[in-house]
Enzyme design. Structure first.
Site, PDB file in Angstrom:
ATOM      1  CE  LYS A 170      -3.757  -1.742   2.854  1.00 19.11           C
ATOM      2  NZ  LYS A 170      -2.871  -2.464   3.800  1.00 19.11           N
TER       3      LYS A 170
HETATM    4  N1  GLU Z   1      -3.105  -5.238   8.901  1.00 21.00           N
HETATM    5  C1  GLU Z   1      -2.496  -6.282   8.118  1.00 21.00           C
HETATM    6  C2  GLU Z   1      -2.190  -5.760   6.715  1.00 21.00           C
HETATM    7  O1  GLU Z   1      -2.745  -4.771   6.286  1.00 21.00           O
HETATM    8  C3  GLU Z   1      -3.361  -7.513   8.015  1.00 21.00           C
HETATM    9  C4  GLU Z   1      -3.505  -8.214   9.311  1.00 21.00           C
HETATM   10  C5  GLU Z   1      -4.292  -9.508   9.302  1.00 21.00           C
HETATM   11  O2  GLU Z   1      -5.097  -9.728   8.381  1.00 21.00           O
HETATM   12  O3  GLU Z   1      -4.138 -10.248  10.241  1.00 21.00           O
HETATM   13  O4  GLU Z   1      -1.383  -6.370   6.042  1.00 21.00           O
END
Ligand code: GLU
Length: 300
Positions: free
Chosen positions: A232
């Site tokens: 991102k």
């Molecule tokens: N916040 C994480 C990310 O954007 C994903 C965490 C999860 O799905 O456990 O990669």
């Protein structure tokens, strides 16, 4: 008479480090379909505790994009920055077992591999600038994954004592995710395969905290032309500029569900209704691993 299995509760848990890219849309679509297909709930959690990576406006942009794609969620969005007390309580519960210790190693001291336990026996006080680590005993964990099969990891050897609370004062991802998945009563986790090797640490933490273990399903990753996972932080704005139907069709194609020619150009509700009818993890497993958004031949 046996009780009917409870409906699943899935979630999408993006970090607001930038706009959604195709890889995160694939995760959102697959977790939404997997939950909705079985009549379940689907929640969105914004993982915004990593203050160094969070970008202003990114969370709202992600939510707007999900809405544009027709991926509607249940209940209010959970923001991790509102949950610090719950993470502190979990940390206190772990600390009562004497398995938690302060660590003054810099990233360079700790090295790239598993943490060698340098500070384990030093009895350091916890103070600003020091992390807190969990002492991980020699344990081999095997986690069943609905797409990747059984994933085994020797926790002590491959991960070592991992960080629960970071030296910069933020809770660590593993602690927050485990506490929130349990608090939100998430039963089915569907996410990218980059998090597969985090899963044994999370299952270990669930066990330490007496929390239930959800099922796991790690999706193949969308890679860029150089074979790297999309991020991102580096994603451009191509996704938001593309028509919602084209973005969904591309994600579905990556997931082994190419939409029929009669649905080219269809709007999200039509595409999602079609996908709900046809959704199967077997097709995801068999799918080709690479597609290119808006490249030549991308679905309309
Ligand atoms: N916040 C994480 C990310 O954007 C994903 C965490 C999860 O799905 O456990 O990669």
């Amino acid at each position: 008479m046996t009780a009917a299995p409870a409906a699943p509760h899935g979630r999408f848990a993006p970090s607001p480090s930038g706009p959604l890219h195709l890889g995160s849309v694939v995760t959102a679509v697959a977790s939404w379909l997997e939950a909705r297909r079985h009549g379940g709930r689907w929640s969105v959690r914004i993982e915004d505790i990593d203050t160094q990576r969070a970008r202003a406006g990114a969370a709202d942009a992600i939510l707007r994009e999900l809405e544009r794609l027709g991926l509607h969620w249940d209940g209010p969005v959970l923001y991790q920055h509102t949950r610090l007390d719950a993470y502190r309580a979990a940390l206190a519960a772990l600390a009562r077992t004497d398995a938690v210790y302060a660590c003054s190693c810099s990233r360079r001291d700790a090295g790239a591999g598993p943490y060698p336990g340098t500070c384990r026996a030093r009895g350091l006080a916890w103070q600003p600038g020091r992390a807190l680590r969990l002492h991980v005993p020699a344990t081999v964990l095997e986690v069943p994954d609905r797409l990747q099969g059984k994933y085994r990891q020797d926790l002590g050897r491959e991960c070592g004592d991992f960080v629960l609370w970071r030296a910069d004062g933020d809770p660590a991802y593993h602690l927050a995710v485990v506490v929130d998945d349990a608090w939100q009563a998430i039963t089915d986790i569907v996410r990218g395969a980059d998090l597969l090797d985090s899963t044994p640490r999370q299952v270990f933490l669930q066990t330490c905290l007496g929390l239930p273990t959800p099922t796991y399903c790690h999706l193949p990753l969308v890679l860029d032309d150089d074979g790297r996972k999309l991020s991102k932080q580096t994603a451009d704005t191509a996704l938001a500029a593309a028509p919602a139907g084209a973005v969904l069709a591309t994600a579905l194609e990556f997931l082994g569900h190419p939409v029929p020619p009669s649905l080219r150009g269809a709007q999200p509700p039509v595409l999602l209704a079609w996908a709900l009818e046809h959704w199967s993890l077997l097709r995801v497993a068999a799918a080709s691993r690479r597609v290119c958004l808006a490249g030549p031949g991308a679905p309309g």
